[in-house]
Design a protein around this motif. Sequence first.
Motif, short mmCIF file in Angstrom:
data_model
loop_
_atom_site.label_atom_id
_atom_site.label_comp_id
_atom_site.label_asym_id
_atom_site.label_seq_id
_atom_site.Cartn_x
_atom_site.Cartn_y
_atom_site.Cartn_z
N VAL A 200 0.96 -1.09 -0.24
CA VAL A 200 -0.03 0.16 -0.19
C VAL A 200 0.90 1.15 -0.09
CG1 VAL A 200 -1.51 1.32 1.42
CG2 VAL A 200 -1.79 -1.29 1.10
N ARG A 201 0.37 2.37 -0.90
CA ARG A 201 1.11 3.43 -0.68
C ARG A 201 0.38 4.48 -0.03
NH1 ARG A 201 1.29 4.72 -6.20
NH2 ARG A 201 -0.08 2.92 -6.18
N MET A 202 0.98 5.60 0.97
CA MET A 202 0.11 6.30 1.59
C MET A 202 0.40 7.62 1.10
SD MET A 202 -0.09 4.81 5.33
CE MET A 202 1.20 5.12 6.12
N TYR A 203 -0.76 8.65 1.11
CA TYR A 203 -0.82 9.92 0.48
C TYR A 203 -1.08 10.93 1.68
CZ TYR A 203 0.44 8.31 -4.14
OH TYR A 203 0.71 7.62 -5.21
N TYR A 204 -0.35 11.91 2.06
CA TYR A 204 -0.94 13.00 3.12
C TYR A 204 -1.37 14.05 2.39
CZ TYR A 204 1.92 9.61 5.76
OH TYR A 204 2.66 8.54 6.26
N SER A 205 -1.87 13.86 1.30
CA SER A 205 -2.61 15.19 0.41
C SER A 205 -3.69 14.54 -0.32
CB SER A 205 -1.63 16.04 -0.24
OG SER A 205 -2.10 16.38 -1.45
N LEU A 206 -4.78 15.16 -0.20
CA LEU A 206 -6.06 14.53 -0.90
C LEU A 206 -5.70 14.97 -2.30
CD1 LEU A 206 -8.67 13.24 -0.71
CD2 LEU A 206 -9.70 15.22 -0.20
N GLU A 207 -5.35 15.89 -2.66
CA GLU A 207 -5.05 16.40 -4.17
C GLU A 207 -4.06 15.34 -4.84
OE1 GLU A 207 -5.21 18.68 -1.92
OE2 GLU A 207 -6.94 19.95 -2.47
N GLU A 208 -2.97 14.97 -4.12
CA GLU A 208 -1.92 14.11 -4.62
C GLU A 208 -2.67 12.47 -4.75
OE1 GLU A 208 1.89 13.70 -3.07
OE2 GLU A 208 1.87 16.00 -2.77
N GLY A 209 -3.33 12.33 -3.73
CA GLY A 209 -3.78 11.10 -3.42
C GLY A 209 -4.88 10.66 -4.56
N LEU A 210 -5.45 11.51 -5.06
CA LEU A 210 -6.54 11.36 -5.92
C LEU A 210 -6.18 11.22 -7.38
CD1 LEU A 210 -9.66 13.29 -4.41
CD2 LEU A 210 -8.91 10.82 -4.13
N THR A 211 -5.05 12.04 -7.67
CA THR A 211 -4.70 12.05 -8.92
C THR A 211 -4.44 10.68 -9.78
OG1 THR A 211 -3.40 14.04 -8.35
CG2 THR A 211 -2.66 13.08 -10.24
N GLY A 212 -5.06 10.57 -10.89
CA GLY A 212 -5.14 9.50 -11.81
C GLY A 212 -5.85 8.19 -11.04
N VAL A 213 -6.46 8.25 -10.20
CA VAL A 213 -7.39 6.85 -9.75
C VAL A 213 -8.32 6.54 -10.40
CG1 VAL A 213 -6.31 7.06 -7.53
CG2 VAL A 213 -8.57 8.15 -7.79
N ASP A 214 -8.75 5.51 -10.43
CA ASP A 214 -9.86 4.81 -10.93
C ASP A 214 -11.16 4.40 -10.18
OD1 ASP A 214 -8.77 3.68 -13.81
OD2 ASP A 214 -7.31 2.89 -12.26
N VAL A 215 -10.84 4.43 -8.95
CA VAL A 215 -11.87 4.18 -7.92
C VAL A 215 -11.55 4.97 -6.53
CG1 VAL A 215 -12.86 2.36 -6.65
CG2 VAL A 215 -12.25 1.79 -8.81
N ILE A 216 -12.48 5.58 -5.78
CA ILE A 216 -12.40 6.39 -4.81
C ILE A 216 -13.35 5.78 -3.75
CG2 ILE A 216 -12.65 8.72 -3.47
CD1 ILE A 216 -12.23 9.88 -6.36
N ILE A 217 -12.74 5.29 -2.54
CA ILE A 217 -13.59 4.83 -1.64
C ILE A 217 -13.47 5.63 -0.62
CG2 ILE A 217 -13.93 2.89 0.13
CD1 ILE A 217 -12.62 0.96 -2.10
N MET A 218 -14.84 6.30 -0.20
CA MET A 218 -14.71 7.47 0.66
C MET A 218 -14.92 6.50 2.14
SD MET A 218 -13.67 10.24 -0.76
CE MET A 218 -13.68 11.33 0.71
N LEU A 219 -14.35 7.05 3.37
CA LEU A 219 -14.60 6.23 4.50
C LEU A 219 -15.53 7.45 5.43
CD1 LEU A 219 -11.39 4.49 5.33
CD2 LEU A 219 -13.64 3.47 4.40
N ARG A 220 -16.41 6.90 6.32
CA ARG A 220 -16.98 7.69 7.27
C ARG A 220 -16.07 8.09 8.30
NH1 ARG A 220 -19.92 6.53 11.78
NH2 ARG A 220 -19.38 4.38 11.97
N ILE A 221 -16.04 9.29 8.83
CA ILE A 221 -15.45 9.73 9.87
C ILE A 221 -16.17 9.13 11.13
CG2 ILE A 221 -14.78 11.73 11.53
CD1 ILE A 221 -12.99 11.39 9.21
#
Lengths: 306, 178
Positions: A200-221
């Motif tokens: 697994v790779r970790m991203y501490y920025s949403l902008e970077e973490g979302l770049t080029g992804v096919d699927v986004i799984i949002m989690l509930r706080i």
Amino acid sequence: MNLKHLISMRDLSRADIHQILDTASSFKDVLKRDIKKVPALRGKTVVNLFYEPSTRTRTSFEIAEKRLSTDVVNFAVSSSSVTKGESLFDTIKNIEAYGVDFVVVRHASSGVPNFIAEHMDVSVINAGDGMNEHPTQALLDAFTIRDHKGSFEGLEVAIVGDIIHSRVARSDMIGLLMLGSQVRFVGPPTLLPPQPPPGVRMYYSLEEGLTGVDVIIMLRIQMERMNKSFFPTTADYFSHWGLTKERLARARKDAIVMHPGPMNRGIEISSDVADGPQNVILQQVTNGLAVRMSVLYHLSGGEYHA
Amino acid sequence: MAKELLNKKDIERVLSRIAYEIIEKNKGTENVCLVGIQRGGVHLARRIAEKIKIVEHADVPVGSLDISLYRDDLSLRRDHPVVRKTDIPFDSNGRKVVLIDDVLFTGRSIRAAMDALMDYGRPACIQLAVLIDRGHRELPIRADYVGKNIPTAKKEKIDVQLQEDGFQDCVQLVKAKE
């Protein structure tokens, strides 16, 4: 598939997962018929043993069970003898004495489904144990992804938000890595594990973490699991980590947005994304029924080798 | 040990006769539809529909039925069968449904198929067509159209291979292993 319990995604092989998803796709057709019930599990009894409040997962399991013709008993903690001080061990021994075939369990402590499987002669399905796993959610997420993307190999999947408190994140990660997808964890350092799990790779920025992804799984706080402060305010969280239309534009144009529910609009996701054209959130709910039917069907086997 | 019972030509002839018999018994094709039981029955249903079309110049609708969820041995089997697609692309209410299967044996699959079919509507009647009737019924079920009656021992197997599944058409009797 020779499986008695479903407690962890690690109980399944890659072939098992595909078989569960294939069967689920036939069950999805059953759910579209006028008569939505099939006699496959007639005469079997399921106890839904929910020690944590849950509306949607319990309802989803209950409908899936009823569509397969099982008899369903709901054992909700607030109305049971547990509030009178009965231990988990005594509760499950009592349920065993009723002669049931399945226990679907949700509990705030990790490991409870294993404990039940050890001490009770039934098939156990984990409907979420503490911060450990929630395998049927991972299977319905995989089903939804396969429905839209066709396969898993090479897909970039971002799991975003409250990762450390999330059993969904853990089960999704195990399943998706097994199926050949690339998994990223995206969120503030306070809500990510100290070290990335293998693969697994970790991203501490949403902008970077979302770049080029096919699927986004949002989690509930998960406020109810937070015993200290992980971020200043919910408004502050949304301004840095909320999924908005502008941030979604970083992902691939055909990216899908998923959420296991219940959603906190205005905290982890904005309404225009939650209701937008890329969301598949309500499809996840329908797929959940078909996937849970498939799991019950495959776990209900007898002794005879056909 | 396998013994050939029907070759490609034989299968063609048998299906042609069944097509004629369906037309004759139903006095044409009005209101008739074919439903094949997964998997072999589905291929046979399509072939019979083609033959009916050549004779009557009419299209009869064809559906496919998976009976896994209606089997009576589900609670006994350890490995559950793959659930294949059921596709009944027409309203079966009031129709004459011809169920089609490759081999009629105990009759339990047909019982399951009738229950499954009833969940899609109330047909005017259900008829049964099979390529092979090998005997050993365990339920009071008989076929309306039979390709070939083949007496078998219970332990023997009837193997139906069809070109739709990548084989050369043939039906063979496989002797029980000692």
